[in-house]
Design a protein around this motif. Structure first.
Motif, short mmCIF file in Angstrom:
data_model
loop_
_atom_site.label_atom_id
_atom_site.label_comp_id
_atom_site.label_asym_id
_atom_site.label_seq_id
_atom_site.Cartn_x
_atom_site.Cartn_y
_atom_site.Cartn_z
N ALA A 251 1.27 9.13 -1.80
CA ALA A 251 0.77 7.95 -1.93
C ALA A 251 0.79 7.07 -0.64
O ALA A 251 1.69 6.97 0.11
CB ALA A 251 1.67 7.11 -2.93
N ASP A 252 -0.07 6.10 -0.59
CA ASP A 252 -0.16 5.31 0.81
C ASP A 252 0.85 4.06 0.69
O ASP A 252 0.94 3.67 1.79
CB ASP A 252 -1.63 4.54 0.95
N GLY A 253 1.48 3.91 -0.38
CA GLY A 253 2.30 2.74 -0.45
C GLY A 253 2.88 2.53 -1.83
O GLY A 253 2.44 3.10 -2.89
N ALA A 254 3.92 1.77 -2.10
CA ALA A 254 4.58 1.49 -3.21
C ALA A 254 4.90 -0.32 -3.57
O ALA A 254 5.43 -0.76 -2.33
CB ALA A 254 5.64 2.53 -3.52
N VAL A 255 4.75 -0.56 -4.61
CA VAL A 255 5.08 -1.81 -5.01
C VAL A 255 6.06 -1.96 -6.07
O VAL A 255 5.83 -1.34 -7.15
CB VAL A 255 3.69 -2.78 -5.33
N LYS A 256 7.16 -2.87 -6.10
CA LYS A 256 8.22 -2.80 -7.08
C LYS A 256 8.01 -4.62 -7.53
O LYS A 256 7.95 -5.48 -6.86
CB LYS A 256 9.53 -2.91 -6.66
N VAL B 296 8.26 0.40 0.29
CA VAL B 296 8.36 -0.11 -0.94
C VAL B 296 8.41 -1.67 -0.71
O VAL B 296 9.09 -2.34 -0.11
CB VAL B 296 9.62 0.30 -1.98
N ARG B 297 7.20 -2.40 -1.23
CA ARG B 297 6.93 -3.64 -1.04
C ARG B 297 7.31 -4.23 -2.32
O ARG B 297 6.92 -3.91 -3.50
CB ARG B 297 5.56 -4.12 -0.71
N GLU B 298 8.19 -5.45 -2.32
CA GLU B 298 8.61 -6.13 -3.48
C GLU B 298 7.78 -7.41 -3.66
O GLU B 298 7.29 -8.15 -2.88
CB GLU B 298 10.24 -6.79 -3.22
N VAL C 67 -4.20 5.15 -2.42
CA VAL C 67 -3.25 5.38 -3.80
C VAL C 67 -2.05 4.39 -3.61
O VAL C 67 -1.41 4.50 -2.78
CB VAL C 67 -2.76 6.74 -3.97
N LEU C 68 -1.76 3.62 -4.54
CA LEU C 68 -0.61 2.63 -4.53
C LEU C 68 0.09 2.95 -5.99
O LEU C 68 -0.37 2.88 -6.93
CB LEU C 68 -1.14 1.39 -4.30
N ALA C 69 1.46 3.30 -5.61
CA ALA C 69 2.43 3.64 -6.87
C ALA C 69 3.10 2.16 -7.17
O ALA C 69 3.52 1.26 -6.32
CB ALA C 69 3.57 4.40 -6.53
N VAL C 70 3.07 1.79 -8.42
CA VAL C 70 3.55 0.48 -8.63
C VAL C 70 4.52 0.36 -10.03
O VAL C 70 4.34 1.40 -10.83
CB VAL C 70 2.47 -0.53 -9.18
N GLY C 71 5.70 -0.14 -9.90
CA GLY C 71 6.85 -0.01 -10.67
C GLY C 71 7.53 -1.30 -11.08
O GLY C 71 7.15 -2.17 -10.16
N LEU C 72 8.31 -1.26 -11.95
CA LEU C 72 9.04 -2.53 -12.26
C LEU C 72 10.44 -2.49 -11.91
O LEU C 72 11.03 -1.50 -12.08
CB LEU C 72 8.84 -2.94 -13.93
#
Length: 254
Positions: A80-85, A200-202, A57-62
Motif C-alpha cells: 500500500a502507498d500509505g495508511a490513515v488512522k 500512518v497518518r492520523e 492504494v491507501l489503507a484506512v482504519g479506525l
C-alpha cells in the motif's frame, strides 16, 4: 486511480474468548486483535489492481480498533502507498460507515474496497451503508475487480457457484468476498521498516456515532454437548475397548 481499502481489526478467533460479567459483550482486555480476513482479501485485490494499472492504494482504519496500527503498517509492508488512522469513529457498522464517509468526503477515492463482512458484527453492511452515505454505486459479494477503459469490471458471485460480470464507472464502493489470489505475506522485517518510516497518518473526522438500533441483551458461550473419552493401556486392551464401543453403537455386528 485512487483506491481506499476500509479495514477493521477483529478478535483473533484462535484465542479463547470470554464474556464480560454482564454477558453482553466479549471481554476485550486480554484479547489479541487481527485484521478482518475479508478486509485482508480486499487489500489483496486492491494491490492486484495496483500491480496491473499503477493505481494508488491507501489503507484506512479506525483508531478505536485495538491493534489497528499493526494492520495498517502490514498493509504498507504488503505494498500500500500509505495508511490513515481515523480518530472519532464508532464500533458498530453504522458508526463506522459514518466515519469512513466523513473522511472520504474530504479526501475522495475513485474506488473504495472493503470486506463484505466481519465475524464480530450483526449486519455486515458496511459497503452498502458507505455507498449510500457517499451517494455512489455499490456492488457486494465480489470476487474479482479489474479496470478496463477507465471503468471497473467486477465479478459478482451468487449461490450455487454462479456469477456474472458487471461494468460500472467510478466512483464506486465494492464489498469483496474473495480476492483473485491469496493475500500476500509481509515479512516482519518489512513491517518494522514501515513502522520506522512512520507511514500512518492520523486524521480526525467529525462523524457522530449513529448507532445501529440494535442492542445485545445477552451472549452465551457454546455449550458442550458431549466429550471425548481417552483410551489408555496396552495396545490389545485399547483395541478391545474400541471394538466394544463399535458394537455398542451398532457399527460392528460381529
Amino acid at each position: 486511480m485512487r483506491i481506499v481499502v476500509a479495514m477493521k481489526a477483529v478478535p483473533d478467533l484462535v484465542e479463547e474468548i470470554e464474556l464480560t460479567p454482564d454477558g453482553t459483550d466479549i471481554d476485550r482486555e486480554f484479547l489479541k486483535f487481527v485484521l478482518n480476513e475479508w478486509d485482508d482479501q480486499a487489500l489483496e485485490e486492491a494491490l492486484l489492481v495496483k500491480d496491473e494499472t499503477g493505481a494508488e492504494v491507501l489503507a484506512v482504519g479506525l483508531a478505536e480498533d485495538p491493534d489497528i496500527d499493526q494492520a495498517l503498517y502490514t498493509a504498507i509492508a504488503k505494498g500500500a502507498d500509505g495508511a490513515v488512522k481515523l480518530e472519532g469513529g464508532g464500533q458498530d457498522t453504522h458508526s463506522r460507515a459514518a466515519a469512513f464517509a466523513a473522511y472520504l468526503a474530504e479526501e475522495p477515492a475513485d474506488v473504495v474496497i472493503t470486506g463484505v463482512q466481519a465475524p464480530d458484527d450483526l449486519d455486515g453492511q458496511l459497503a452498502p451503508m458507505l455507498a449510500a452515505r457517499l451517494r455512489q454505486r455499490h456492488v457486494s459479494v465480489v470476487a474479482e475487480v479489474r479496470v478496463h477503459d477507465g471503468e471497473l469490471v467486477v465479478r459478482q458471485e451468487f449461490s450455487g457457484g454462479r456469477s456474472h460480470e458487471l461494468r460500472l464507472p467510478t466512483p464506486a464502493v465494492i464489498g469483496l468476498q474473495a480476492s483473485r489470489e491469496a493475500p500476500r505475506y509481509a515479512p516482519i522485517t518489512r513491517i518494522r521498516q514501515a513502522m520506522q518510516a512512520g507511514g500512518v497518518r492520523e486524521v480526525s473526522v467529525a462523524a457522530q456515532p449513529t448507532g445501529s438500533g440494535l442492542s445485545v441483551r445477552r451472549m452465551y458461550p457454546p455449550q458442550a454437548s458431549g466429550h471425548a473419552e481417552m483410551l489408555s493401556g496396552e495396545t490389545e486392551d485399547v483395541a478391545a475397548k474400541i471394538i466394544e464401543l463399535l458394537r455398542e453403537r451398532g457399527i460392528v455386528k460381529a
